[in-house]
Design a protein around this motif. Structure first.
Motif, PDB file in Angstrom:
ATOM      1  N   LYS A  61       0.995  -1.161   0.039  1.00  0.00           N
ATOM      2  CA  LYS A  61      -0.008  -0.086  -0.045  1.00  0.00           C
ATOM      3  C   LYS A  61       0.960   1.307  -0.015  1.00  0.00           C
ATOM      4  O   LYS A  61       1.966   1.244   0.556  1.00  0.00           O
ATOM      5  CB  LYS A  61      -0.791   0.015   1.218  1.00  0.00           C
ATOM      6  CG  LYS A  61      -2.103  -1.044   0.937  1.00  0.00           C
ATOM      7  CD  LYS A  61      -3.060  -0.771   2.408  1.00  0.00           C
ATOM      8  CE  LYS A  61      -3.921  -1.805   2.578  1.00  0.00           C
ATOM      9  NZ  LYS A  61      -4.963  -2.047   1.424  1.00  0.00           N
ATOM     10  N   GLY A  62       0.385   2.349  -0.696  1.00  0.00           N
ATOM     11  CA  GLY A  62       1.193   3.728  -0.743  1.00  0.00           C
ATOM     12  C   GLY A  62       0.242   4.524   0.034  1.00  0.00           C
ATOM     13  O   GLY A  62      -0.563   4.241   0.816  1.00  0.00           O
ATOM     14  N   MET A  63       0.503   5.783  -0.303  1.00  0.00           N
ATOM     15  CA  MET A  63      -0.237   6.926   0.578  1.00  0.00           C
ATOM     16  C   MET A  63      -1.573   6.959   0.637  1.00  0.00           C
ATOM     17  O   MET A  63      -2.182   6.912   1.734  1.00  0.00           O
ATOM     18  CB  MET A  63       0.283   8.310   0.074  1.00  0.00           C
ATOM     19  CG  MET A  63       1.636   8.798   0.358  1.00  0.00           C
ATOM     20  SD  MET A  63       1.714  10.482  -0.147  1.00  0.00           S
ATOM     21  CE  MET A  63       3.323  10.310  -0.434  1.00  0.00           C
ATOM     22  N   ASN A  64      -2.367   6.628  -0.635  1.00  0.00           N
ATOM     23  CA  ASN A  64      -3.721   6.728  -0.598  1.00  0.00           C
ATOM     24  C   ASN A  64      -4.326   5.123  -0.094  1.00  0.00           C
ATOM     25  O   ASN A  64      -4.914   5.525   0.712  1.00  0.00           O
ATOM     26  CB  ASN A  64      -4.124   6.616  -2.268  1.00  0.00           C
ATOM     27  CG  ASN A  64      -3.638   8.084  -2.766  1.00  0.00           C
ATOM     28  OD1 ASN A  64      -3.645   9.112  -2.210  1.00  0.00           O
ATOM     29  ND2 ASN A  64      -3.502   8.030  -4.160  1.00  0.00           N
ATOM     30  N   PRO A  68      -6.569  11.049   8.364  1.00  0.00           N
ATOM     31  CA  PRO A  68      -5.185  11.204   7.790  1.00  0.00           C
ATOM     32  C   PRO A  68      -4.657  12.541   7.538  1.00  0.00           C
ATOM     33  O   PRO A  68      -3.225  12.664   7.464  1.00  0.00           O
ATOM     34  CB  PRO A  68      -5.248  10.211   6.644  1.00  0.00           C
ATOM     35  CG  PRO A  68      -6.690  10.251   5.869  1.00  0.00           C
ATOM     36  CD  PRO A  68      -7.597  10.482   7.078  1.00  0.00           C
ATOM     37  N   HIS A  69      -5.571  13.645   7.498  1.00  0.00           N
ATOM     38  CA  HIS A  69      -4.842  14.924   7.149  1.00  0.00           C
ATOM     39  C   HIS A  69      -5.100  15.818   8.314  1.00  0.00           C
ATOM     40  O   HIS A  69      -4.874  16.875   8.331  1.00  0.00           O
ATOM     41  CB  HIS A  69      -5.815  15.657   6.260  1.00  0.00           C
ATOM     42  CG  HIS A  69      -5.821  14.891   4.771  1.00  0.00           C
ATOM     43  ND1 HIS A  69      -6.760  13.908   4.380  1.00  0.00           N
ATOM     44  CD2 HIS A  69      -4.929  14.798   3.823  1.00  0.00           C
ATOM     45  CE1 HIS A  69      -6.774  13.447   3.278  1.00  0.00           C
ATOM     46  NE2 HIS A  69      -5.583  13.829   2.937  1.00  0.00           N
ATOM     47  N   GLY A  70      -5.210  15.125   9.572  1.00  0.00           N
ATOM     48  CA  GLY A  70      -5.304  15.838  10.786  1.00  0.00           C
ATOM     49  C   GLY A  70      -3.986  16.313  11.390  1.00  0.00           C
ATOM     50  O   GLY A  70      -4.050  16.865  12.816  1.00  0.00           O
ATOM     51  N   GLY A  71      -2.759  15.744  10.851  1.00  0.00           N
ATOM     52  CA  GLY A  71      -1.550  16.229  11.512  1.00  0.00           C
ATOM     53  C   GLY A  71      -0.921  15.027  12.346  1.00  0.00           C
ATOM     54  O   GLY A  71       0.064  15.271  13.096  1.00  0.00           O
ATOM     55  N   HIS A 123       0.726  13.895   7.524  1.00  0.00           N
ATOM     56  CA  HIS A 123       0.237  15.213   6.699  1.00  0.00           C
ATOM     57  C   HIS A 123       0.566  16.396   7.567  1.00  0.00           C
ATOM     58  O   HIS A 123       0.064  16.431   8.559  1.00  0.00           O
ATOM     59  CB  HIS A 123      -1.361  15.036   6.442  1.00  0.00           C
ATOM     60  CG  HIS A 123      -1.860  16.229   5.586  1.00  0.00           C
ATOM     61  ND1 HIS A 123      -1.838  17.591   5.836  1.00  0.00           N
ATOM     62  CD2 HIS A 123      -2.157  16.134   4.150  1.00  0.00           C
ATOM     63  CE1 HIS A 123      -2.442  18.254   4.697  1.00  0.00           C
ATOM     64  NE2 HIS A 123      -2.333  17.275   3.665  1.00  0.00           N
ATOM     65  N   ASP A 124       1.322  17.170   6.981  1.00  0.00           N
ATOM     66  CA  ASP A 124       1.979  18.470   8.055  1.00  0.00           C
ATOM     67  C   ASP A 124       1.212  19.702   7.513  1.00  0.00           C
ATOM     68  O   ASP A 124       1.767  20.645   7.944  1.00  0.00           O
ATOM     69  CB  ASP A 124       3.591  18.500   7.433  1.00  0.00           C
ATOM     70  CG  ASP A 124       3.563  18.933   5.929  1.00  0.00           C
ATOM     71  OD1 ASP A 124       2.681  18.803   5.341  1.00  0.00           O
ATOM     72  OD2 ASP A 124       4.935  19.107   5.713  1.00  0.00           O
ATOM     73  N   GLY A 125       0.220  19.541   7.090  1.00  0.00           N
ATOM     74  CA  GLY A 125      -0.892  20.795   6.805  1.00  0.00           C
ATOM     75  C   GLY A 125      -0.609  21.333   5.326  1.00  0.00           C
ATOM     76  O   GLY A 125      -1.119  21.820   4.721  1.00  0.00           O
ATOM     77  N   VAL A 126       0.718  20.895   4.634  1.00  0.00           N
ATOM     78  CA  VAL A 126       0.765  21.344   3.407  1.00  0.00           C
ATOM     79  C   VAL A 126       0.837  20.198   2.143  1.00  0.00           C
ATOM     80  O   VAL A 126       0.355  20.459   1.244  1.00  0.00           O
ATOM     81  CB  VAL A 126       2.442  21.924   2.984  1.00  0.00           C
ATOM     82  CG1 VAL A 126       2.609  22.357   1.751  1.00  0.00           C
ATOM     83  CG2 VAL A 126       2.580  23.138   4.326  1.00  0.00           C
ATOM     84  N   GLY A 127       1.087  18.909   2.934  1.00  0.00           N
ATOM     85  CA  GLY A 127       0.912  17.908   1.871  1.00  0.00           C
ATOM     86  C   GLY A 127       1.237  16.457   2.665  1.00  0.00           C
ATOM     87  O   GLY A 127       1.546  16.461   3.996  1.00  0.00           O
ATOM     88  N   MET A 128       1.082  15.437   2.027  1.00  0.00           N
ATOM     89  CA  MET A 128       1.163  14.095   2.688  1.00  0.00           C
ATOM     90  C   MET A 128       2.582  13.484   2.515  1.00  0.00           C
ATOM     91  O   MET A 128       3.039  13.884   1.593  1.00  0.00           O
ATOM     92  CB  MET A 128      -0.136  13.047   2.174  1.00  0.00           C
ATOM     93  CG  MET A 128       0.119  11.710   2.784  1.00  0.00           C
ATOM     94  SD  MET A 128      -0.999  11.784   4.123  1.00  0.00           S
ATOM     95  CE  MET A 128      -2.588  11.986   3.851  1.00  0.00           C
ATOM     96  N   SER A 129       3.223  12.772   3.453  1.00  0.00           N
ATOM     97  CA  SER A 129       4.428  12.558   3.548  1.00  0.00           C
ATOM     98  C   SER A 129       4.401  10.739   3.714  1.00  0.00           C
ATOM     99  O   SER A 129       3.446  10.490   4.642  1.00  0.00           O
ATOM    100  CB  SER A 129       5.477  12.982   4.470  1.00  0.00           C
ATOM    101  OG  SER A 129       5.640  14.234   4.103  1.00  0.00           O
TER     102      SER A 129
END
Length: 115
Positions: free
Chosen positions: A21-24, A38-41, A59-65
Protein backbone atom coordinates in the motif's frame (compact mmCIF):
# COMPACT_ATOMS: atom_id res chain seq x y z
CA UNK A 1 15.95 11.37 11.45
CA UNK A 2 12.93 13.38 10.35
CA UNK A 3 11.90 16.00 12.90
CA UNK A 4 8.22 15.51 13.57
CA UNK A 5 6.36 18.21 15.54
CA UNK A 6 6.79 17.63 19.30
CA UNK A 7 3.07 17.73 20.08
CA UNK A 8 1.95 15.46 17.25
CA UNK A 9 -0.01 12.39 18.25
CA UNK A 10 1.49 9.08 17.07
CA UNK A 11 -0.62 6.00 16.35
CA UNK A 12 0.65 2.45 15.83
CA UNK A 13 -1.81 0.44 13.74
CA UNK A 14 -2.23 -2.96 15.33
CA UNK A 15 -1.38 -6.15 13.50
CA UNK A 16 0.35 -6.49 10.15
CA UNK A 17 -0.32 -4.24 7.16
CA UNK A 18 0.08 -5.00 3.47
CA UNK A 19 3.28 -3.07 2.71
CA UNK A 20 2.38 -2.81 -0.97
CA UNK A 21 0.00 0.00 0.00
CA UNK A 22 1.10 3.55 -0.79
CA UNK A 23 -0.08 6.90 0.54
CA UNK A 24 -3.64 6.63 -0.74
CA UNK A 25 -4.12 3.04 0.42
CA UNK A 26 -2.75 3.77 3.88
CA UNK A 27 -4.82 6.98 4.16
CA UNK A 28 -7.92 4.94 3.35
CA UNK A 29 -6.88 2.40 5.98
CA UNK A 30 -6.57 5.23 8.53
CA UNK A 31 -10.07 6.49 7.69
CA UNK A 32 -11.87 3.17 7.50
CA UNK A 33 -9.86 0.94 9.81
CA UNK A 34 -8.84 3.37 12.53
CA UNK A 35 -11.63 5.93 12.22
CA UNK A 36 -9.15 8.84 12.19
CA UNK A 37 -8.52 11.74 9.81
CA UNK A 38 -5.28 11.12 7.85
CA UNK A 39 -5.05 14.89 7.14
CA UNK A 40 -5.26 15.93 10.79
CA UNK A 41 -1.52 16.21 11.49
CA UNK A 42 -1.23 12.93 13.40
CA UNK A 43 1.37 10.29 12.52
CA UNK A 44 0.20 6.81 11.60
CA UNK A 45 2.67 3.91 11.73
CA UNK A 46 2.21 0.57 10.01
CA UNK A 47 4.32 -2.60 10.22
CA UNK A 48 4.73 -5.37 7.67
CA UNK A 49 4.04 -9.03 8.32
CA UNK A 50 7.68 -10.02 8.94
CA UNK A 51 8.26 -7.03 11.23
CA UNK A 52 11.29 -5.60 9.46
CA UNK A 53 9.49 -2.89 7.47
CA UNK A 54 7.61 0.09 8.85
CA UNK A 55 5.79 2.95 7.11
CA UNK A 56 4.84 6.28 8.69
CA UNK A 57 2.08 8.39 7.11
CA UNK A 58 1.94 12.09 8.04
CA UNK A 59 0.16 15.16 6.73
CA UNK A 60 2.00 18.31 7.81
CA UNK A 61 -0.72 20.77 6.73
CA UNK A 62 0.90 21.31 3.33
CA UNK A 63 1.02 17.78 1.93
CA UNK A 64 1.10 14.08 2.71
CA UNK A 65 4.43 12.34 3.42
CA UNK A 66 5.21 8.64 3.54
CA UNK A 67 8.36 7.51 5.33
CA UNK A 68 9.68 3.96 5.10
CA UNK A 69 12.23 2.23 7.33
CA UNK A 70 13.58 -1.29 6.97
CA UNK A 71 15.70 -2.86 9.70
CA UNK A 72 18.73 -4.86 8.56
CA UNK A 73 18.64 -6.94 11.75
CA UNK A 74 15.84 -7.58 14.21
CA UNK A 75 12.20 -6.59 14.12
CA UNK A 76 10.09 -3.65 15.15
CA UNK A 77 8.41 -4.27 18.52
CA UNK A 78 4.70 -3.92 17.82
CA UNK A 79 1.56 -3.99 19.99
CA UNK A 80 -1.42 -6.24 19.37
CA UNK A 81 -4.30 -4.03 20.52
CA UNK A 82 -7.91 -5.13 20.47
CA UNK A 83 -9.21 -1.76 19.22
CA UNK A 84 -6.92 -1.39 16.20
CA UNK A 85 -4.40 1.25 17.28
CA UNK A 86 -2.19 2.31 20.17
CA UNK A 87 -1.09 5.87 20.88
CA UNK A 88 2.60 6.41 21.74
CA UNK A 89 4.72 9.48 22.42
CA UNK A 90 7.13 11.07 19.95
CA UNK A 91 10.00 9.81 22.13
CA UNK A 92 8.69 6.25 21.94
CA UNK A 93 8.44 6.60 18.15
CA UNK A 94 12.11 7.62 18.14
CA UNK A 95 13.02 4.45 20.04
CA UNK A 96 10.85 2.37 17.72
CA UNK A 97 12.54 3.78 14.60
CA UNK A 98 15.94 2.87 16.06
CA UNK A 99 14.87 -0.73 16.68
CA UNK A 100 14.78 -0.26 20.47
CA UNK A 101 11.99 -1.77 22.59
CA UNK A 102 9.91 1.38 23.09
CA UNK A 103 7.90 -0.20 25.91
CA UNK A 104 10.87 -0.46 28.27
CA UNK A 105 13.96 1.40 27.02
CA UNK A 106 17.06 0.96 29.14
CA UNK A 107 20.31 2.83 29.43
CA UNK A 108 23.28 1.03 27.95
CA UNK A 109 25.70 2.86 30.22
CA UNK A 110 26.15 2.81 33.97
CA UNK A 111 27.08 5.89 35.98
CA UNK A 112 30.53 5.71 37.53
CA UNK A 113 30.81 5.36 41.31
CA UNK A 114 33.38 8.17 41.47
CA UNK A 115 30.86 10.90 40.54
Amino acid sequence: MIAFPPGAKVWLAGGATDMRKGMNGLALLVQQGLGRDPHGGELFCFRGRRGQLMKVLWHDGVGMSLYVKRLDHGRFIWPTPADGAVSVSAAQLGYLLEGIDWRNPRHTWRPSAAG
